[in-house]
Design an enzyme around this catalytic site. Structure first.
Site, mmCIF file in Angstrom:
data_model
loop_
_atom_site.group_PDB
_atom_site.id
_atom_site.type_symbol
_atom_site.label_atom_id
_atom_site.label_comp_id
_atom_site.label_asym_id
_atom_site.label_seq_id
_atom_site.Cartn_x
_atom_site.Cartn_y
_atom_site.Cartn_z
ATOM 1 N N HIS A 34 -13.999 -7.411 28.758
ATOM 2 C CA HIS A 34 -13.337 -6.267 29.402
ATOM 3 C C HIS A 34 -11.824 -6.467 29.282
ATOM 4 C CE1 HIS A 34 -12.703 -9.149 32.583
ATOM 5 N NE2 HIS A 34 -14.005 -9.296 32.755
ATOM 6 N N HIS A 37 -10.290 -9.992 29.983
ATOM 7 C CA HIS A 37 -10.364 -10.938 28.869
ATOM 8 C C HIS A 37 -9.314 -10.581 27.813
ATOM 9 C CE1 HIS A 37 -14.769 -11.058 30.160
ATOM 10 N NE2 HIS A 37 -14.413 -12.322 30.251
ATOM 11 N N LYS A 150 -8.083 -14.747 38.105
ATOM 12 C CA LYS A 150 -9.328 -14.293 38.751
ATOM 13 C C LYS A 150 -10.207 -15.486 39.134
ATOM 14 C CE LYS A 150 -13.217 -11.700 38.934
ATOM 15 N NZ LYS A 150 -14.122 -12.796 38.688
ATOM 16 N N SER A 187 -17.263 -9.410 34.241
ATOM 17 C CA SER A 187 -18.446 -9.078 33.441
ATOM 18 C C SER A 187 -19.599 -8.689 34.362
ATOM 19 C CB SER A 187 -18.862 -10.277 32.589
ATOM 20 O OG SER A 187 -17.769 -10.686 31.802
HETATM 21 P P1 AMP Z 1 -15.620 -15.396 31.813
HETATM 22 O O1 AMP Z 1 -16.055 -14.703 30.579
HETATM 23 O O2 AMP Z 1 -16.000 -14.699 33.077
HETATM 24 O O3 AMP Z 1 -15.941 -16.872 31.812
HETATM 25 O O4 AMP Z 1 -14.032 -15.320 31.797
HETATM 26 C C1 AMP Z 1 -13.273 -15.813 30.722
HETATM 27 C C2 AMP Z 1 -11.826 -15.857 31.130
HETATM 28 O O5 AMP Z 1 -11.380 -14.548 31.457
HETATM 29 C C3 AMP Z 1 -11.593 -16.733 32.376
HETATM 30 O O6 AMP Z 1 -10.424 -17.503 32.191
HETATM 31 C C4 AMP Z 1 -11.417 -15.709 33.457
HETATM 32 O O7 AMP Z 1 -10.616 -16.168 34.524
HETATM 33 C C5 AMP Z 1 -10.730 -14.577 32.710
HETATM 34 N N1 AMP Z 1 -10.906 -13.316 33.436
HETATM 35 C C6 AMP Z 1 -12.063 -12.813 33.915
HETATM 36 N N2 AMP Z 1 -11.837 -11.663 34.587
HETATM 37 C C7 AMP Z 1 -10.486 -11.440 34.522
HETATM 38 C C8 AMP Z 1 -9.632 -10.427 35.034
HETATM 39 N N3 AMP Z 1 -10.085 -9.396 35.742
HETATM 40 N N4 AMP Z 1 -8.304 -10.524 34.764
HETATM 41 C C9 AMP Z 1 -7.809 -11.568 34.048
HETATM 42 N N5 AMP Z 1 -8.573 -12.555 33.544
HETATM 43 C C10 AMP Z 1 -9.900 -12.497 33.780
#
Ligand code: AMP
Length: 292
Positions: A34, A37, A150, A187
């Site tokens: 999204h 990311h 986040k 996600s």
């Molecule tokens: P994930 O796929 O949930 O493991 O997230 C991958 C990276 O994206 C991690 O470093 C999260 O902190 C970052 N992330 C997830 N959601 C957000 C958001 N809303 N804003 C900024 N970074 C995010």
């Protein structure tokens, strides 16, 4: 964009980049991408020569088998989004690549008080995160790695991991991207109904309420209670924690005086979906304002 589905493919790609002295900016993700990311990807593109994203749903960081099974997967859309933003390469390892001895072979990391609280109560969660990131840092050897605020506790854990294991990588924390109503992009939001998405806006409202209550002169405990009251008004929200903590150690801060910068973290279930969020607050002229 290069799609790298194996370790030899990743190594061949990195060797090519090394001969050009390119600095790699690495964004680890679990996919279902999204705009949050993509903000990390954009930052990596701005600051380095080559942005490499990994997409891997890491089984060892899930403490709930059902949560792992239901984790959203949207690979075709993810690849399209990464091409659109100008990402150089995406690494899509499978579990035999990441865990050649099987995912039951884990390492227990000790992060002290940092992992004793909030998300640390998800058994083995941060050991799983630290293990998969150690493997990815070893494989990729990035110059810079990008994380979102986040998951602020995860960012602090990664900073410590890098210090303790002497990884030669700079760790950046990027601001949380939100929808207009305040809901932090995640996600897991893909599993929320429209009504639940509206309910979930209360998480950010509760975080802001904590800041307002502190600005009005309330104690940390009273401010947390004011935030919880906002959440209690929505029957579909089950709050797991809402707490004020130190921005470096995450130790709970229950009494005045508070330091000038504080962390406020929240975890709650909206129906069956568990979400987390946080704000960093700064005290200026007796008012607590969001600074990140
Ligand atoms: P994930 O796929 O949930 O493991 O997230 C991958 C990276 O994206 C991690 O470093 C999260 O902190 C970052 N992330 C997830 N959601 C957000 C958001 N809303 N804003 C900024 N970074 C995010």
């Amino acid at each position: 964009m290069e799609i790298l589905e194996s370790l030899p493919a990743l190594r061949a790609f990195l060797n090519g980049r090394q001969t050009m002295s390119h600095k790699v900016g690495f964004v680890p993700t679990m996919g279902a991408l999204h705009a949050g990311h993509l903000s990390l990807v954009q930052r990596a593109i701005e600051e380095t020569d080559c942005c490499l994203v990994s997409i891997y749903v890491n089984p060892t960081q899930f403490n709930d088998a059902e949560d792992l099974k239901k984790y959203p997967s949207t690979l075709a859309e993810d690849l399209e989004l990464l091409v659109q933003v100008g990402c150089a390469a995406v690494f899509l390892p499978d579990t035999p690549t990441m865990y050649p001895e099987g995912a039951q072979h884990t390492i227990k990391f000790g992060f002290g008080t940092l992992a004793d609280t909030m998300e640390g109560n998800r058994k083995a969660h941060f050991s799983g995160v630290a293990l998969v990131l150690s493997k990815l840092f070893n494989m990729i050897k990035p110059e810079v790695a990008y994380f979102g605020q986040k998951d602020y506790q995860q960012y602090l854990i990664v900073r410590r991991l890098v210090n303790v294991l002497c990884f030669d990588v700079k760790v950046r924390c990027c601001p949380t991207v939100r929808l207009p109503g305040g809901l932090a992009l995640s996600s897991r939001n893909k599993r929320l109904s429209e009504e639940e998405k509206t309910d979930a806006q209360q998480l950010y409202a509760a975080l802001k309420k904590v800041g307002e209550a502190l600005s009005e002169g309330n104690t940390p405990t009273e401010a947390e209670a004011a935030g919880r009251q906002i959440l209690n008004k929505t029957p579909n929200i089950k709050t797991e924690y809402l707490q004020i903590a130190h921005t470096d150690t995450l130790e709970r801060l229950e009494k005045l005086p508070l330091p000038d910068k504080i962390f406020v973290g929240i975890a709650a279930k909206i129906g069956k979906v568990r979400l987390i969020d946080n704000v960093l607050l700064n005290k200026k002229n007796d008012q607590w304002v969001t600074y990140k």
